[in-house]
Design an enzyme around this catalytic site. Structure first.
Site, PDB file in Angstrom:
ATOM      1  N   HIS A  63       0.806  -1.122   0.123  1.00  0.00           N
ATOM      2  CA  HIS A  63      -0.004  -0.019  -0.054  1.00  0.00           C
ATOM      3  C   HIS A  63       1.036   1.282  -0.003  1.00  0.00           C
ATOM      4  CE1 HIS A  63      -3.749  -2.284   0.979  1.00  0.00           C
ATOM      5  NE2 HIS A  63      -2.806  -2.977   1.614  1.00  0.00           N
ATOM      6  N   LEU A  64       0.921   2.063  -1.112  1.00  0.00           N
ATOM      7  CA  LEU A  64       1.728   3.185  -1.254  1.00  0.00           C
ATOM      8  C   LEU A  64       1.087   4.464  -0.575  1.00  0.00           C
ATOM      9  CD1 LEU A  64       3.678   2.211  -4.385  1.00  0.00           C
ATOM     10  CD2 LEU A  64       4.279   1.871  -2.046  1.00  0.00           C
ATOM     11  N   ASP A 153      -8.553  -4.950  -2.183  1.00  0.00           N
ATOM     12  CA  ASP A 153      -7.822  -5.326  -0.869  1.00  0.00           C
ATOM     13  C   ASP A 153      -8.282  -4.339   0.121  1.00  0.00           C
ATOM     14  OD1 ASP A 153      -5.992  -7.149   0.594  1.00  0.00           O
ATOM     15  OD2 ASP A 153      -4.935  -4.796   0.811  1.00  0.00           O
ATOM     16  N   HIS A 180      -8.790 -10.582  -0.845  1.00  0.00           N
ATOM     17  CA  HIS A 180      -8.644 -10.380   0.518  1.00  0.00           C
ATOM     18  C   HIS A 180      -9.783 -11.056   1.193  1.00  0.00           C
ATOM     19  CE1 HIS A 180      -8.603  -7.349   3.995  1.00  0.00           C
ATOM     20  NE2 HIS A 180      -9.567  -7.793   4.356  1.00  0.00           N
ATOM     21  N   HIS A 233      -2.738 -12.763   1.918  1.00  0.00           N
ATOM     22  CA  HIS A 233      -2.304 -12.740   3.376  1.00  0.00           C
ATOM     23  C   HIS A 233      -3.206 -13.909   4.106  1.00  0.00           C
ATOM     24  CE1 HIS A 233      -5.847 -10.257   3.530  1.00  0.00           C
ATOM     25  NE2 HIS A 233      -5.268  -9.106   3.222  1.00  0.00           N
ATOM     26  N   ASP A 306       2.263  -7.090   2.725  1.00  0.00           N
ATOM     27  CA  ASP A 306       1.409  -6.374   2.802  1.00  0.00           C
ATOM     28  C   ASP A 306       1.599  -5.128   3.689  1.00  0.00           C
ATOM     29  OD1 ASP A 306      -1.273  -5.553   3.348  1.00  0.00           O
ATOM     30  OD2 ASP A 306      -2.092  -6.880   4.714  1.00  0.00           O
ATOM     31  N   HIS A 310       1.444   3.622   8.211  1.00  0.00           N
ATOM     32  CA  HIS A 310       0.544   4.637   8.961  1.00  0.00           C
ATOM     33  C   HIS A 310       1.347   5.481   9.916  1.00  0.00           C
ATOM     34  CE1 HIS A 310      -3.187   2.468   8.167  1.00  0.00           C
ATOM     35  NE2 HIS A 310      -2.725   1.133   8.784  1.00  0.00           N
TER      36      HIS A 310
HETATM   37 ZN   LIG Z   1      -5.977  -7.311   2.722  1.00  0.00          ZN
END
Ligand SMILES: [Zn+2]
Length: 429
Positions: A63-64, A153, A180, A233, A306, A310
């Site tokens: 996640h960018l 996701d 997901h 995941h 994954d 944050h």
């Molecule tokens: Zn996920």
């Protein structure tokens, strides 16, 4: 531009190679791979004596946060983190703001990645508009725009009919659907794995069934559709068993597990440290050991981080209010090497499959995940004897929500090379 990598041990499972090889790179592509190549004028040389040379690592689940939450991570800081972690290619999920559910967002990500020029970034587009689970995105248009896969996701595709349609279109387009697996009606407001620890500490639980019913549902649909389904995941022994049985029955499915589910268990949430709050939650030791067996017997194809950055403020909230997720691109290789390869649960060859060969196959990246003349020269060069210590000060990511802080062991990325350019070198830190 000529780069010669000499004296390394090349491990390229796709080509069936594991031996000492010199590699010549010219104009960004592999030119020659041979037992011995002599240095000529105009060549830069990297001495890879005692090092492992692998096809570039690929992280299929990151996640960018750009567009929309660049205070958590940006495409640029994410690309730096990837290079530092040995990843030459990453796939980034669609839960940005705006959601990557249309071609303009996909093209924006690709253009940003190109202008940064560090690692290859492959956008994963959403399955449903706004990731709301109602209407399918324009899949063909998104593929034309450069999306390599589709995933909601962050959310599961809850409507069975929608995932069915997505799998059917994905089959026509030749791209994977990344699920997901989480039945939100079961997981609801859950925080941690449901069981002894959730009861004892008064934290709301998430049943393993929340994951397993979706894994089972998708496998039933896939049995008939025979599309490309990737379950991301995976966290429970039950999911591993469902996937193992589906593969025995020749249902096409691939899956990944994360370093945190492979190396940590639910006991850690007793600290109330929000760095252990992830989704799916950390499970039991028995689940963790079954995930490792899944890596060993080929049920699980890839290790994916994954990577979910944050801000410190986000994660400093009380356990119940903190967001789910940990960062991982910069620690995946060293912690997996130290805890699973050094301890002889996996071979280094299997590790290369899990980090490179298989992610390339799952995403359909035909030019990646192997070392062959004419292909883009992406390499990850590893020093298995070098000590590492995970320290916040070393992170290129903007975030520090890493569950492996303070971990030490053996295994370091020495160089990350993308299209013949050294985008990370340990010695130049
Ligand atoms: Zn996920």
């Amino acid at each position: 531009m000529k780069l010669l990598i000499k004296n390394g041990r090349l491990i390229d499972p796709a080509g069936g190679v594991d031996r000492g090889m010199d590699i010549l790179i010219e104009d960004g592509t592999f030119k020659e791979i041979a037992r011995s190549i002599n240095k000529a004028s105009g060549m830069t040389v990297i001495d890879a004596k005692n090092l492992i040379v692998a096809p570039g690592f690929i992280d299929i689940h990151t996640h960018l946060r750009e567009p929309g939450q660049e205070n958590k991570e940006s495409i640029e800081s994410g690309a730096r983190a990837a290079a530092h972690g040995g990843f030459t290619s990453i796939a980034c999920m669609a839960n940005t703001n705006p959601v990557n559910d249309n071609r303009s967002v996909t093209e924006y990500i690709i253009a940003r990645a190109r202008s940064i020029g560090l690692v290859n970034i492959f956008p994963v587009a959403a399955v449903s508009m706004g990731q709301l689970g109602e209407n399918l995105v324009e899949m063909a248009d998104l593929v034309e725009g450069g999306a390599v896969a589709f995933s909601d996701d962050g959310h599961c595709v809850m409507k069975a009919d929608l995932i069915r349609k997505a799998l059917e279109y994905a089959k026509m387009l030749g791209v994977p659907i990344i699920e997901h697996p989480e039945d939100h009606s079961i997981s609801a407001e859950g925080q941690v794995n449901e069981g002894f620890i959730s009861y004892k500490y008064g934290l709301r639980g998430i049943l393993k069934a929340a994951e397993e019913v979706i894994v089972a549902r998708d496998l039933i649909l896939q049995e008939r559709i025979q599309s490309r389904l990737h379950l991301t995941h995976i966290s429970t022994a039950g999911s591993v068993e469902l996937i193992r049985n589906a593969r025995r029955a020749k249902t096409p499915v691939s899956s990944d597990a994360t370093p945190h589910h492979l190396l940590l268990n639910e006991e850690l949430v007793q600290t109330y440290n929000t760095v252990y709050k992830v989704k799916p939650p950390l499970r039991t030791e028995a689940d963790r050991l079954e995930l490792i067996r899944g890596l060993q017997d080929g049920t699980i194809d890839c290790i994916a981080s994954d990577h979910a950055p944050h801000t410190r403020d986000d994660k400093d909230k009380e356990f119940e209010y903190a967001p789910f997720g940990v960062i991982g691109m910069e620690t995946s290789f060293p912690v997996i090497h130290d805890r699973l390869v050094r301890t002889k649960r996996l071979t280094i060859n299997r590790l290369v499959e899990l980090f490179s060969t298989n992610p390339a196959r799952v995403l359909g990246l035909k030019n990646r995940g192997r070392v062959h003349p004419g292909l883009p020269a992406d390499l990850t060069i590893l020093n298995l004897a070098k000590r590492f210590k995970v320290e916040e000060s070393g992170f290129r990511s903007k975030a520090n929500n890493c569950p492996f802080l303070g971990w030490e062991g053996l295994g370091a990325v020495e160089y990350t090379i993308v299209s013949g350019n050294v985008v990370y070198s340990r010695k130049e830190r």
